[in-house]
Design a protein around this motif. Structure first.
Motif, PDB file in Angstrom:
ATOM      1  N   THR A  22      31.830  62.120  57.062  1.00 31.14           N
ATOM      2  CA  THR A  22      32.473  62.311  55.755  1.00 31.14           C
ATOM      3  C   THR A  22      31.803  63.444  54.973  1.00 31.14           C
ATOM      4  OG1 THR A  22      31.028  60.752  54.572  1.00 31.14           O
ATOM      5  CG2 THR A  22      32.986  59.844  55.650  1.00 31.14           C
ATOM      6  N   ALA A  23      30.722  64.009  55.494  1.00 25.52           N
ATOM      7  CA  ALA A  23      29.884  64.944  54.725  1.00 25.52           C
ATOM      8  C   ALA A  23      30.636  66.206  54.278  1.00 25.52           C
ATOM      9  CB  ALA A  23      28.653  65.333  55.539  1.00 25.52           C
ATOM     10  N   LYS A  24      31.582  66.689  55.103  1.00 21.21           N
ATOM     11  CA  LYS A  24      32.280  67.925  54.771  1.00 21.21           C
ATOM     12  C   LYS A  24      33.605  67.700  54.046  1.00 21.21           C
ATOM     13  CE  LYS A  24      30.515  70.955  58.457  1.00 21.21           C
ATOM     14  NZ  LYS A  24      30.934  71.860  59.572  1.00 21.21           N
ATOM     15  N   LEU A  25      34.009  66.444  53.903  1.00 19.29           N
ATOM     16  CA  LEU A  25      35.294  66.165  53.269  1.00 19.29           C
ATOM     17  C   LEU A  25      35.293  66.666  51.830  1.00 19.29           C
ATOM     18  CD1 LEU A  25      36.049  62.547  54.544  1.00 19.29           C
ATOM     19  CD2 LEU A  25      36.792  64.718  55.517  1.00 19.29           C
ATOM     20  N   GLY A  26      36.368  67.349  51.458  1.00 19.70           N
ATOM     21  CA  GLY A  26      36.482  67.869  50.100  1.00 19.70           C
ATOM     22  C   GLY A  26      35.851  69.231  49.895  1.00 19.70           C
ATOM     23  N   CYS A  36      39.705  57.917  58.885  1.00 22.92           N
ATOM     24  CA  CYS A  36      39.270  58.159  60.269  1.00 22.92           C
ATOM     25  C   CYS A  36      37.781  58.480  60.318  1.00 22.92           C
ATOM     26  CB  CYS A  36      40.069  59.308  60.883  1.00 22.92           C
ATOM     27  SG  CYS A  36      41.773  58.887  61.333  1.00 22.92           S
ATOM     28  N   ALA A  37      37.301  59.261  59.348  1.00 21.58           N
ATOM     29  CA  ALA A  37      35.885  59.639  59.306  1.00 21.58           C
ATOM     30  C   ALA A  37      35.001  58.408  59.123  1.00 21.58           C
ATOM     31  CB  ALA A  37      35.646  60.637  58.183  1.00 21.58           C
ATOM     32  N   TRP A  38      35.403  57.494  58.253  1.00 25.62           N
ATOM     33  CA  TRP A  38      34.617  56.278  58.037  1.00 25.62           C
ATOM     34  C   TRP A  38      34.544  55.424  59.304  1.00 25.62           C
ATOM     35  CZ3 TRP A  38      37.244  55.513  52.700  1.00 25.62           C
ATOM     36  CH2 TRP A  38      36.414  56.050  51.690  1.00 25.62           C
ATOM     37  N   ILE A  39      35.672  55.339  60.004  1.00 26.14           N
ATOM     38  CA  ILE A  39      35.678  54.538  61.239  1.00 26.14           C
ATOM     39  C   ILE A  39      34.826  55.210  62.308  1.00 26.14           C
ATOM     40  CG2 ILE A  39      37.125  53.611  63.090  1.00 26.14           C
ATOM     41  CD1 ILE A  39      39.397  53.421  60.984  1.00 26.14           C
ATOM     42  N   LEU A  40      34.915  56.547  62.402  1.00 25.77           N
ATOM     43  CA  LEU A  40      34.094  57.254  63.389  1.00 25.77           C
ATOM     44  C   LEU A  40      32.612  57.066  63.083  1.00 25.77           C
ATOM     45  CD1 LEU A  40      34.033  59.032  65.893  1.00 25.77           C
ATOM     46  CD2 LEU A  40      34.094  61.042  64.396  1.00 25.77           C
ATOM     47  N   ASN A  41      32.245  57.073  61.806  1.00 25.72           N
ATOM     48  CA  ASN A  41      30.851  56.805  61.440  1.00 25.72           C
ATOM     49  C   ASN A  41      30.384  55.466  62.015  1.00 25.72           C
ATOM     50  OD1 ASN A  41      30.328  59.132  60.003  1.00 25.72           O
ATOM     51  ND2 ASN A  41      30.616  58.218  57.984  1.00 25.72           N
ATOM     52  N   ALA A  42      31.291  54.504  62.052  1.00 27.15           N
ATOM     53  CA  ALA A  42      30.936  53.148  62.497  1.00 27.15           C
ATOM     54  C   ALA A  42      30.825  53.044  64.016  1.00 27.15           C
ATOM     55  CB  ALA A  42      31.968  52.144  61.982  1.00 27.15           C
ATOM     56  N   ILE A  43      31.640  53.788  64.750  1.00 29.82           N
ATOM     57  CA  ILE A  43      31.721  53.561  66.198  1.00 29.82           C
ATOM     58  C   ILE A  43      31.022  54.626  67.044  1.00 29.82           C
ATOM     59  CG2 ILE A  43      33.860  52.245  65.983  1.00 29.82           C
ATOM     60  CD1 ILE A  43      35.398  54.705  66.966  1.00 29.82           C
ATOM     61  N   ALA A  44      30.618  55.751  66.443  1.00 28.96           N
ATOM     62  CA  ALA A  44      30.006  56.833  67.218  1.00 28.96           C
ATOM     63  C   ALA A  44      28.567  56.504  67.590  1.00 28.96           C
ATOM     64  CB  ALA A  44      30.056  58.136  66.421  1.00 28.96           C
ATOM     65  N   GLY A  45      28.090  57.128  68.662  1.00 24.58           N
ATOM     66  CA  GLY A  45      26.686  56.994  69.027  1.00 24.58           C
ATOM     67  C   GLY A  45      26.465  56.658  70.482  1.00 24.58           C
ATOM     68  N   PHE A  46      25.250  56.880  70.932  1.00 24.54           N
ATOM     69  CA  PHE A  46      24.869  56.637  72.325  1.00 24.54           C
ATOM     70  C   PHE A  46      24.893  55.145  72.634  1.00 24.54           C
ATOM     71  CE2 PHE A  46      21.361  55.600  75.302  1.00 24.54           C
ATOM     72  CZ  PHE A  46      21.904  56.161  76.441  1.00 24.54           C
ATOM     73  N   ASP A  47      25.282  54.840  73.862  1.00 24.40           N
ATOM     74  CA  ASP A  47      25.317  53.459  74.326  1.00 24.40           C
ATOM     75  C   ASP A  47      24.712  53.399  75.731  1.00 24.40           C
ATOM     76  OD1 ASP A  47      25.845  50.844  74.978  1.00 24.40           O
ATOM     77  OD2 ASP A  47      27.998  51.117  75.230  1.00 24.40           O
ATOM     78  N   GLY A  98      38.623  71.211  67.596  1.00 23.62           N
ATOM     79  CA  GLY A  98      37.312  71.736  67.235  1.00 23.62           C
ATOM     80  C   GLY A  98      36.400  71.943  68.431  1.00 23.62           C
ATOM     81  N   LYS A  99      35.240  72.496  68.145  1.00 24.32           N
ATOM     82  CA  LYS A  99      34.209  72.660  69.168  1.00 24.32           C
ATOM     83  C   LYS A  99      33.639  71.288  69.524  1.00 24.32           C
ATOM     84  CE  LYS A  99      32.944  77.020  66.942  1.00 24.32           C
ATOM     85  NZ  LYS A  99      31.906  77.728  66.159  1.00 24.32           N
ATOM     86  N   GLN A 100      33.025  71.195  70.683  1.00 20.50           N
ATOM     87  CA  GLN A 100      32.437  69.923  71.092  1.00 20.50           C
ATOM     88  C   GLN A 100      31.480  69.391  70.032  1.00 20.50           C
ATOM     89  OE1 GLN A 100      30.712  69.910  74.994  1.00 20.50           O
ATOM     90  NE2 GLN A 100      32.685  70.007  76.024  1.00 20.50           N
ATOM     91  N   PHE A 101      31.646  68.126  69.684  1.00 15.93           N
ATOM     92  CA  PHE A 101      30.816  67.400  68.724  1.00 15.93           C
ATOM     93  C   PHE A 101      30.919  67.938  67.292  1.00 15.93           C
ATOM     94  CE2 PHE A 101      28.809  66.778  72.884  1.00 15.93           C
ATOM     95  CZ  PHE A 101      28.877  65.401  72.961  1.00 15.93           C
ATOM     96  N   ASP A 102      31.976  68.711  67.023  1.00 13.17           N
ATOM     97  CA  ASP A 102      32.170  69.213  65.655  1.00 13.17           C
ATOM     98  C   ASP A 102      33.324  68.476  64.978  1.00 13.17           C
ATOM     99  OD1 ASP A 102      31.706  70.682  63.403  1.00 13.17           O
ATOM    100  OD2 ASP A 102      32.736  72.491  64.088  1.00 13.17           O
ATOM    101  N   GLU A 103      33.319  67.159  65.090  1.00 17.21           N
ATOM    102  CA  GLU A 103      34.350  66.350  64.439  1.00 17.21           C
ATOM    103  C   GLU A 103      34.356  66.547  62.931  1.00 17.21           C
ATOM    104  OE1 GLU A 103      33.612  64.367  68.365  1.00 17.21           O
ATOM    105  OE2 GLU A 103      32.313  65.147  66.779  1.00 17.21           O
ATOM    106  N   ALA A 104      33.187  66.784  62.347  1.00 19.40           N
ATOM    107  CA  ALA A 104      33.096  66.913  60.892  1.00 19.40           C
ATOM    108  C   ALA A 104      33.970  68.049  60.371  1.00 19.40           C
ATOM    109  CB  ALA A 104      31.640  67.132  60.471  1.00 19.40           C
TER     110      ALA A 104
END
Length: 484
Positions: free
Chosen positions: A248-252, A222-233, A457-463
């Protein structure tokens, strides 16, 4: 080894090491779809020719050493996300023959990652329902028990991942429609913060609540897919300009010292004992990892379903007014006047659940009732958001059941809309407050049906919620449905 049972992480390793090719992997999924999807009915449209072409293009990138994380990964796309040149029906007769002339922004982003699109996944009609049984074309079944629903309205997306008919999928979540089917089908589903992912090209249900997100076999995928699709449009005025991060930065990473809130109302009457016990066992597992459990309260939860359905139905009635048989959608062949044509087109094109939401929404917005219903629902939205904010002053995440029960039978709740709406009690507040949440399996009931827990989680704290979900997944063994 069954290729279709693997996570994206494992498939990435196999593709990059040339152990398998993208066309070979894609064909494995297409063969499995041909074998099992008549029973599961997770797809409305299977795009086999397109998938193999995507795979061939992806393989060239892999051979050249230019492959990203998702390159060559076969995915299913919920059928309310516009796909250029490929039917997007919203599981409704109203849009049965609609072929979009453009891609949704998420599809452009996934195309840039060279994913393989297997097809369009079934859903509740216009994403309205909690079962995927309101679909006009494919009434999806739960892979763990085909006599049960997969959840809604991203049931086709969740079932395709659960049944290994796709490596991952995109869904949309208006009141729990990623998380509930993920829980029912025993997979992981992420609803991002409102505005984190562009809604451009997502056929609107309730514009202030809708959000696109991934469904996969685990949090890392899910984290990899979110990395691909997130961002301003710039095409979506509600998308956030806040820069996305590496999810993916906090995984593990260790969760020791993390404070996990346990709101008592989410564990009260109305939650099945097996569900409550499984989620509380997961909470104790987190405690053993060094996290701190904090009991808290969310008194407005009892009003949440009523507030959600008033807001969602009001917005739906407005969004669906464009489908009149003249500007958009199915046109009736019966009607001598302009008014009769519109009435007949909408009567024929919409199913009963969509009509119910339109009627409820128009009533709530009508003169004399606006303040009594819609106005109060919006006031409750502020109150629910404030209660979440209060909890997050002292806690990092919130842990709740995703659903009050495991997946119910295909004939249950469908004839009782109020009972079906109440099944959303654990999920709707997240959309009302524009928060991120992830559902991941945490147990199974006596009949072997999956139980999901939700980490908010808190807003924008998906990580952080991805980190917390991943920590549990590392020590929890998931079951795989046996298809017949």
């Amino acid at each position: 080894m069954d290729l279709t049972q693997q996570t994206i992480g494992k498939l990435r390793q196999m593709l990059d090491s040339k152990e398998i090719s993208a066309p070979e992997l894609t064909q494995s999924y297409l063969d499995r779809i041909a074998k099992y999807d008549d029973t599961i009915q997770s797809y409305i449209t299977v795009t086999a020719e397109r998938a193999l072409a995507d795979a061939a293009a992806a393989q060239k990138k892999i051979d050249a050493g230019n492959a990203g994380v998702l390159c060559g990964i076969p995915m299913a796309i919920k059928d309310n996300i516009c796909t250029d040149g490929i039917k997007t029906t919203c599981a409704s007769k109203m849009l049965e023959d609609f072929i979009p002339p453009y891609n949704a922004t998420v599809m452009e982003k996934l195309a840039a990652q060279d994913i393989v699109m297997l097809g369009k996944a079934s859903m509740d009609e216009f994403a309205m329902g909690g079962s995927t049984q309101t679909s006009a074309f494919a009434k999806t079944r739960n892979p763990f028990n085909t006599e049960c629903v997969p959840g809604g309205s991203s049931g086709g997306s969740a079932a395709s991942v659960s049944a290994s008919l796709a490596a991952a999928a995109l869904g949309s979540d208006t009141g729990g429609s990623i998380r509930q089917p993920a829980a029912f089908c025993g997979v992981t589903g992420l609803k991002p913060t409102y505005g984190r992912v562009s809604r451009y090209g997502l056929v609107a249900f309730a514009s202030s609540l809708d959000q696109i997100g991934p469904i996969a076999k685990n949090a890392q995928d899910c984290a990899w897919i979110l990395n691909a699709i997130a961002g301003f449009d710039p095409h979506d005025g509600t998308s956030s300009k806040r820069n996305p991060e590496d999810y993916t930065a906090k995984l593990g990473k260790d969760i020791k010292g993390l404070k996990i809130a346990i709101p008592k109302e989410f564990y009260a009457e109305g939650i099945d004992d097996e569900v409550r016990n499984a989620v509380m066992q997961a909470a104790r597992t987190y405690e053993k990892m060094g996290a701190e459990l904090v009991e808290c309260s969310m008194p407005s939860l009892k009003y949440a379903v009523a507030a959600y359905y008033l807001i969602a139905s009001a917005e739906a009635s407005s969004n669906l007014s464009r489908y009149d048989g003249i500007k958009y959608g199915h046109r009736s062949k019966v009607g001598d006047t302009f008014q009769e044509l519109i009435c007949n087109s909408r009567s024929e094109g919409f199913g009963s659940e969509v009509k119910r939401r339109i009627l409820l929404g128009n009533y709530a917005l009508s003169s004399g009732y606006y303040d009594a219903y819609y106005g109060k629902a919006m006031a409750l939205k502020q109150r629910i958001s404030a209660e979440y904010a209060h909890i997050f002053e002292t806690c990092d995440v919130i842990l709740t059941p995703t659903t009050p029960s495991v997946a119910y039978g295909v004939h249950e709740n469908i004839s009782d809309p109020v009972k079906m709406y109440q099944a959303d009690i654990c999920t709707v507040t997240v959309n009302i407050a524009s928060l991120p949440a992830i559902s991941t399996p945490c147990g199974y009931n006596a009949a072997g049906m999956p139980i999901g827990m939700s980490i908010v989680g808190k807003q924008f704290d998906e990580a952080t919620i991805l980190q917390v979900a991943d920590a549990f997944e590392q020590q929890f063994e998931t079951a795989v449905p046996v298809l017949k």
